[in-house]
Design a protein around this motif. Structure first.
Motif, PDB file in Angstrom:
ATOM      1  N   UNK A 144       0.733  -1.101   0.254  1.00 47.81           N
ATOM      2  CA  UNK A 144      -0.010   0.064  -0.007  1.00 47.81           C
ATOM      3  C   UNK A 144       0.944   1.288  -0.039  1.00 47.81           C
ATOM      4  N   UNK A 145       0.461   2.233  -0.712  1.00 46.06           N
ATOM      5  CA  UNK A 145       1.094   3.613  -0.632  1.00 46.06           C
ATOM      6  C   UNK A 145      -0.036   4.538  -0.225  1.00 46.06           C
ATOM      7  N   UNK A 146       0.285   5.409   0.613  1.00 42.51           N
ATOM      8  CA  UNK A 146      -0.740   6.435   1.196  1.00 42.51           C
ATOM      9  C   UNK A 146      -0.416   7.785   0.245  1.00 42.51           C
ATOM     10  N   UNK A 147      -1.344   8.283  -0.119  1.00 38.62           N
ATOM     11  CA  UNK A 147      -0.994   9.725  -1.007  1.00 38.62           C
ATOM     12  C   UNK A 147      -1.507  10.497  -0.332  1.00 38.62           C
ATOM     13  N   UNK A 148      -0.727  11.639  -0.054  1.00 38.56           N
ATOM     14  CA  UNK A 148      -1.026  12.654   0.989  1.00 38.56           C
ATOM     15  C   UNK A 148      -1.001  13.982  -0.037  1.00 38.56           C
ATOM     16  N   UNK A 149      -1.309  15.208   0.696  1.00 38.31           N
ATOM     17  CA  UNK A 149      -1.364  16.399   0.167  1.00 38.31           C
ATOM     18  C   UNK A 149      -0.111  16.917   0.061  1.00 38.31           C
ATOM     19  N   UNK A 150       0.676  16.926   1.220  1.00 39.37           N
ATOM     20  CA  UNK A 150       1.798  17.756   1.622  1.00 39.37           C
ATOM     21  C   UNK A 150       2.669  16.873   2.202  1.00 39.37           C
ATOM     22  N   UNK A 151       4.024  17.403   2.030  1.00 37.62           N
ATOM     23  CA  UNK A 151       5.488  16.723   2.803  1.00 37.62           C
ATOM     24  C   UNK A 151       5.256  16.509   4.043  1.00 37.62           C
ATOM     25  N   UNK A 152       4.650  17.390   5.150  1.00 36.79           N
ATOM     26  CA  UNK A 152       4.441  17.195   6.379  1.00 36.79           C
ATOM     27  C   UNK A 152       3.831  15.998   6.721  1.00 36.79           C
ATOM     28  N   UNK A 153       2.571  15.844   5.839  1.00 35.73           N
ATOM     29  CA  UNK A 153       1.699  14.475   6.019  1.00 35.73           C
ATOM     30  C   UNK A 153       2.527  13.686   6.018  1.00 35.73           C
ATOM     31  N   UNK A 154       3.523  13.328   4.740  1.00 35.77           N
ATOM     32  CA  UNK A 154       4.406  12.359   4.481  1.00 35.77           C
ATOM     33  C   UNK A 154       5.206  12.013   5.678  1.00 35.77           C
ATOM     34  N   UNK A 155       5.940  13.174   6.255  1.00 35.66           N
ATOM     35  CA  UNK A 155       6.940  12.809   7.322  1.00 35.66           C
ATOM     36  C   UNK A 155       6.403  12.376   8.472  1.00 35.66           C
ATOM     37  N   UNK A 156       5.323  12.490   8.792  1.00 33.57           N
ATOM     38  CA  UNK A 156       4.363  11.974   9.826  1.00 33.57           C
ATOM     39  C   UNK A 156       4.298  10.341   9.887  1.00 33.57           C
ATOM     40  N   UNK A 187       4.620   6.683   2.008  1.00 41.12           N
ATOM     41  CA  UNK A 187       3.627   7.423   1.294  1.00 41.12           C
ATOM     42  C   UNK A 187       4.437   8.590   0.436  1.00 41.12           C
ATOM     43  N   UNK A 188       3.350   9.047  -0.318  1.00 38.51           N
ATOM     44  CA  UNK A 188       3.848   9.992  -1.612  1.00 38.51           C
ATOM     45  C   UNK A 188       3.104  11.355  -1.274  1.00 38.51           C
ATOM     46  N   UNK A 189       3.670  12.478  -1.724  1.00 38.60           N
ATOM     47  CA  UNK A 189       2.992  13.712  -1.324  1.00 38.60           C
ATOM     48  C   UNK A 189       2.831  14.310  -2.804  1.00 38.60           C
TER      49      UNK A 189
END
Length: 103
Positions: free
Chosen positions: A6-18, A26-28
């Motif tokens: 699975x890969x989580x697709x997120x809006x921003x880099x801080x979301x991915x860092x978390x 994840x990918x931003x």
């Protein structure tokens, strides 16, 4: 590398860092508009599933729906996770993230 579960697709880099702190790949998107180039890069990783989790605001929800459509249109598997209004993925607790992205 080979296919990803699975890969989580997120809006921003801080979301991915978390999520990285929690051991979740994840990918931003860097905004809420997933480009066709980004879709290609995402699908080249061969995820079994992409979990789209954008901010819990109207722009995030609209962007998540568009991203879902683009991924599925190109043959990928995706699902959307809607956060409550005002909730941001970079504020997720470890337990919340595990429940959303690994269940």
């Amino acid at each position: 590398g080979g296919p990803q579960e699975r890969i989580a697709l997120m809006e921003g880099i801080f979301d991915c860092e978390r999520l990285k702190q929690y051991g979740i790949q994840s990918l931003a998107v860097m905004g809420s508009n997933l480009s066709e180039v980004q879709v290609g890069k995402l699908l080249s990783k061969q995820p079994k599933e992409t979990i789209i989790c954008f901010d819990g605001d109207p722009a995030g929800r609209k962007g998540a729906m568009k991203a879902f459509t683009k991924i599925v249109h190109r043959g990928g598997r995706a699902r959307m996770v809607y956060l409550e209004e005002g909730k941001d993925p970079d504020n997720l607790t470890y337990a919340e993230a595990q429940n959303i992205f690994t269940a």
